[in-house]
Scaffold this motif. Sequence first.
Motif, PDB file in Angstrom:
ATOM      1  N   LEU A 178      -3.984  -9.728  -6.569  1.00  0.00           N
ATOM      2  CA  LEU A 178      -2.872  -8.291  -6.203  1.00  0.00           C
ATOM      3  C   LEU A 178      -1.396  -8.282  -7.711  1.00  0.00           C
ATOM      4  CD1 LEU A 178      -3.141  -8.442  -2.266  1.00  0.00           C
ATOM      5  CD2 LEU A 178      -4.602  -7.270  -3.854  1.00  0.00           C
ATOM      6  N   ASP A 180       0.756  -6.620  -6.512  1.00  0.00           N
ATOM      7  CA  ASP A 180       1.821  -6.145  -6.243  1.00  0.00           C
ATOM      8  C   ASP A 180       2.340  -7.196  -5.045  1.00  0.00           C
ATOM      9  OD1 ASP A 180       3.224  -2.803  -5.158  1.00  0.00           O
ATOM     10  OD2 ASP A 180       2.614  -4.581  -3.135  1.00  0.00           O
ATOM     11  N   GLN A 183       1.669  -6.235  -1.401  1.00  0.00           N
ATOM     12  CA  GLN A 183       0.241  -6.568  -1.244  1.00  0.00           C
ATOM     13  C   GLN A 183       0.039  -8.281  -0.560  1.00  0.00           C
ATOM     14  OE1 GLN A 183      -1.604  -4.360  -3.253  1.00  0.00           O
ATOM     15  NE2 GLN A 183      -1.461  -2.556  -2.617  1.00  0.00           N
ATOM     16  N   LEU A 217      -8.689  -5.364   2.971  1.00  0.00           N
ATOM     17  CA  LEU A 217      -7.891  -5.342   2.092  1.00  0.00           C
ATOM     18  C   LEU A 217      -7.546  -6.132   0.214  1.00  0.00           C
ATOM     19  CD1 LEU A 217      -5.123  -5.741   5.234  1.00  0.00           C
ATOM     20  CD2 LEU A 217      -6.133  -3.559   4.417  1.00  0.00           C
ATOM     21  N   TRP A 221      -7.241  -3.902  -2.447  1.00  0.00           N
ATOM     22  CA  TRP A 221      -6.059  -3.773  -2.808  1.00  0.00           C
ATOM     23  C   TRP A 221      -6.744  -4.705  -4.134  1.00  0.00           C
ATOM     24  CZ3 TRP A 221      -2.443  -6.003   1.226  1.00  0.00           C
ATOM     25  CH2 TRP A 221      -2.463  -4.157   2.177  1.00  0.00           C
ATOM     26  N   SER A 222      -7.476  -5.592  -5.025  1.00  0.00           N
ATOM     27  CA  SER A 222      -7.359  -5.886  -5.352  1.00  0.00           C
ATOM     28  C   SER A 222      -7.371  -5.609  -7.364  1.00  0.00           C
ATOM     29  CB  SER A 222      -9.145  -7.151  -5.448  1.00  0.00           C
ATOM     30  OG  SER A 222      -9.320  -6.398  -5.672  1.00  0.00           O
ATOM     31  N   GLN A 223      -7.401  -6.340  -8.136  1.00  0.00           N
ATOM     32  CA  GLN A 223      -7.357  -5.595  -9.484  1.00  0.00           C
ATOM     33  C   GLN A 223      -8.986  -5.881 -10.005  1.00  0.00           C
ATOM     34  OE1 GLN A 223      -5.078  -2.961 -10.650  1.00  0.00           O
ATOM     35  NE2 GLN A 223      -3.856  -3.201  -8.482  1.00  0.00           N
TER      36      GLN A 223
END
Length: 224
Positions: A178, A180, A183, A217, A221-223
Amino acid sequence: MMLHIANVLSAEQVHALRQTIDSGPWSDGRASVGEQGARVKHNRQLPLDHPVAQQAGATVLAALQASPHFFAAALPLRIGAPLFNRYEGGETYGLHVDGAARREQSGWLRTDVSCTVFLSEPDSYEGGELEVVDTYGSHFVKLPAGDAILYPSSSLHQVLPVTSGVRVASVVWLQSMLRDDAQRRQIYELDQSIQSLRSQYGDGPEVLSLTNLYHNLLRMWSQM
């Protein structure tokens, strides 16, 4: 998010690490930073490609990866090679921000989270606090040997002058699943709530529902 993780390394591991690195080939710390950092960095470090640094680094990485709190808070996707630094005789690293990316042997690593593992007992040196500045002000960190502090790499921070004794630490940068920080904080707090509820009530329907929310979530959200 800043997080203190206690006992990442045992007292025996810290002692063995110090025996390994204290007699190492310490060199000017400015060799590993850019122009801005070189103006305010006055310390010594072990060259990353030296066998002593690589042996000690493997110990630090193994200890971090074995820590559930480290994984839950950082969600590491890639972890850089640990850097070992040493401060004494007034040495300091003035206010700076870590570079957004570091070149590792495996390629470029985006620096999302910074981690300092303390290798000197706090009463063995004067000064040397890690100051991390965020929207809530300045936070001063000086932890027992073997403990670690996690903080966003985007934070302004510095190591205050060491006026007596010797401060030795290892610094690790990692790229998180993540990017961010907000987050990561929410995911970590959700994880800790789930673990607490599970320990009290087992895997009931509510715990399973929260676990499902956690993974959805993270998936969203993960990259990765």
